[in-house]
Design a protein around this motif. Sequence first.
Motif, PDB file in Angstrom:
ATOM      1  N   TRP A  51       0.832  -1.205   0.000  1.00 51.76           N
ATOM      2  CA  TRP A  51       0.000   0.000   0.000  1.00 51.76           C
ATOM      3  C   TRP A  51       0.869   1.258   0.000  1.00 51.76           C
ATOM      4  CZ3 TRP A  51      -4.117   1.958  -1.630  1.00 51.76           C
ATOM      5  CH2 TRP A  51      -4.510   3.235  -1.232  1.00 51.76           C
ATOM      6  N   ARG A  52       1.937   1.255   0.760  1.00 51.86           N
ATOM      7  CA  ARG A  52       2.837   2.427   0.779  1.00 51.86           C
ATOM      8  C   ARG A  52       3.398   2.704  -0.610  1.00 51.86           C
ATOM      9  NH1 ARG A  52       5.777   1.015   6.430  1.00 51.86           N
ATOM     10  NH2 ARG A  52       4.213   1.972   7.778  1.00 51.86           N
ATOM     11  N   ALA A  53       3.738   1.652  -1.320  1.00 56.20           N
ATOM     12  CA  ALA A  53       4.259   1.813  -2.687  1.00 56.20           C
ATOM     13  C   ALA A  53       3.172   2.356  -3.612  1.00 56.20           C
ATOM     14  CB  ALA A  53       4.796   0.483  -3.204  1.00 56.20           C
ATOM     15  N   VAL A  54       1.973   1.807  -3.509  1.00 61.66           N
ATOM     16  CA  VAL A  54       0.844   2.270  -4.327  1.00 61.66           C
ATOM     17  C   VAL A  54       0.552   3.737  -4.006  1.00 61.66           C
ATOM     18  CG1 VAL A  54      -1.651   2.031  -4.689  1.00 61.66           C
ATOM     19  CG2 VAL A  54      -0.192  -0.010  -4.621  1.00 61.66           C
ATOM     20  N   HIS A  55       0.514   4.053  -2.730  1.00 65.48           N
ATOM     21  CA  HIS A  55       0.224   5.420  -2.269  1.00 65.48           C
ATOM     22  C   HIS A  55       1.194   6.406  -2.907  1.00 65.48           C
ATOM     23  CE1 HIS A  55       0.209   8.819   0.570  1.00 65.48           C
ATOM     24  NE2 HIS A  55      -1.045   8.469   0.812  1.00 65.48           N
ATOM     25  N   ALA A  56       2.467   6.038  -2.944  1.00 67.44           N
ATOM     26  CA  ALA A  56       3.485   6.925  -3.524  1.00 67.44           C
ATOM     27  C   ALA A  56       3.306   7.062  -5.033  1.00 67.44           C
ATOM     28  CB  ALA A  56       4.876   6.394  -3.202  1.00 67.44           C
ATOM     29  N   VAL A  57       3.065   5.963  -5.716  1.00 72.11           N
ATOM     30  CA  VAL A  57       2.914   5.997  -7.176  1.00 72.11           C
ATOM     31  C   VAL A  57       1.695   6.813  -7.584  1.00 72.11           C
ATOM     32  CG1 VAL A  57       2.356   4.564  -9.192  1.00 72.11           C
ATOM     33  CG2 VAL A  57       4.161   3.866  -7.631  1.00 72.11           C
ATOM     34  N   LEU A  58       0.605   6.648  -6.848  1.00 72.28           N
ATOM     35  CA  LEU A  58      -0.624   7.379  -7.190  1.00 72.28           C
ATOM     36  C   LEU A  58      -0.616   8.806  -6.648  1.00 72.28           C
ATOM     37  CD1 LEU A  58      -3.325   4.601  -6.626  1.00 72.28           C
ATOM     38  CD2 LEU A  58      -2.393   5.430  -8.793  1.00 72.28           C
ATOM     39  N   ASP A  59       0.412   9.161  -5.859  1.00 69.40           N
ATOM     40  CA  ASP A  59       0.530  10.484  -5.268  1.00 69.40           C
ATOM     41  C   ASP A  59      -0.755  10.863  -4.527  1.00 69.40           C
ATOM     42  OD1 ASP A  59       1.951  12.792  -4.648  1.00 69.40           O
ATOM     43  OD2 ASP A  59       1.172  13.876  -6.397  1.00 69.40           O
ATOM     44  N   LEU A  60      -1.181   9.944  -3.666  1.00 74.92           N
ATOM     45  CA  LEU A  60      -2.412  10.156  -2.899  1.00 74.92           C
ATOM     46  C   LEU A  60      -2.153  11.104  -1.735  1.00 74.92           C
ATOM     47  CD1 LEU A  60      -3.617   6.463  -2.818  1.00 74.92           C
ATOM     48  CD2 LEU A  60      -4.547   8.315  -4.216  1.00 74.92           C
ATOM     49  N   PRO A  61      -3.216  11.733  -1.238  1.00 73.02           N
ATOM     50  CA  PRO A  61      -3.046  12.645  -0.086  1.00 73.02           C
ATOM     51  C   PRO A  61      -2.517  11.890   1.136  1.00 73.02           C
ATOM     52  CG  PRO A  61      -5.257  12.818  -1.028  1.00 73.02           C
ATOM     53  CD  PRO A  61      -4.589  11.666  -1.691  1.00 73.02           C
ATOM     54  N   GLU A  62      -1.787  12.576   1.966  1.00 76.47           N
ATOM     55  CA  GLU A  62      -1.187  11.990   3.164  1.00 76.47           C
ATOM     56  C   GLU A  62      -2.265  11.323   4.046  1.00 76.47           C
ATOM     57  OE1 GLU A  62       1.719  10.579   5.441  1.00 76.47           O
ATOM     58  OE2 GLU A  62       2.025  11.669   3.594  1.00 76.47           O
TER      59      GLU A  62
END
Length: 65
Positions: A51-62
Amino acid sequence: MRHSEFWERMTAALRDEGYARYWAGSTVIGSLEGRTVDEALAAGESPKAVWRAVHAVLDLPERDR
């Protein structure tokens, strides 16, 4: 994080369960050692790390981390 929570977050982030599943199987992420989400999870990577990797790739809000 359990796999069920991971997939709930994926669906919320991509706004469609079918697309989330497609994206997970087709998008290669460098920080997952050049694997897709599906490959990383199948190899035993923790859903939280994926999920951390996905979060970074999608540039999701903190707040979605």
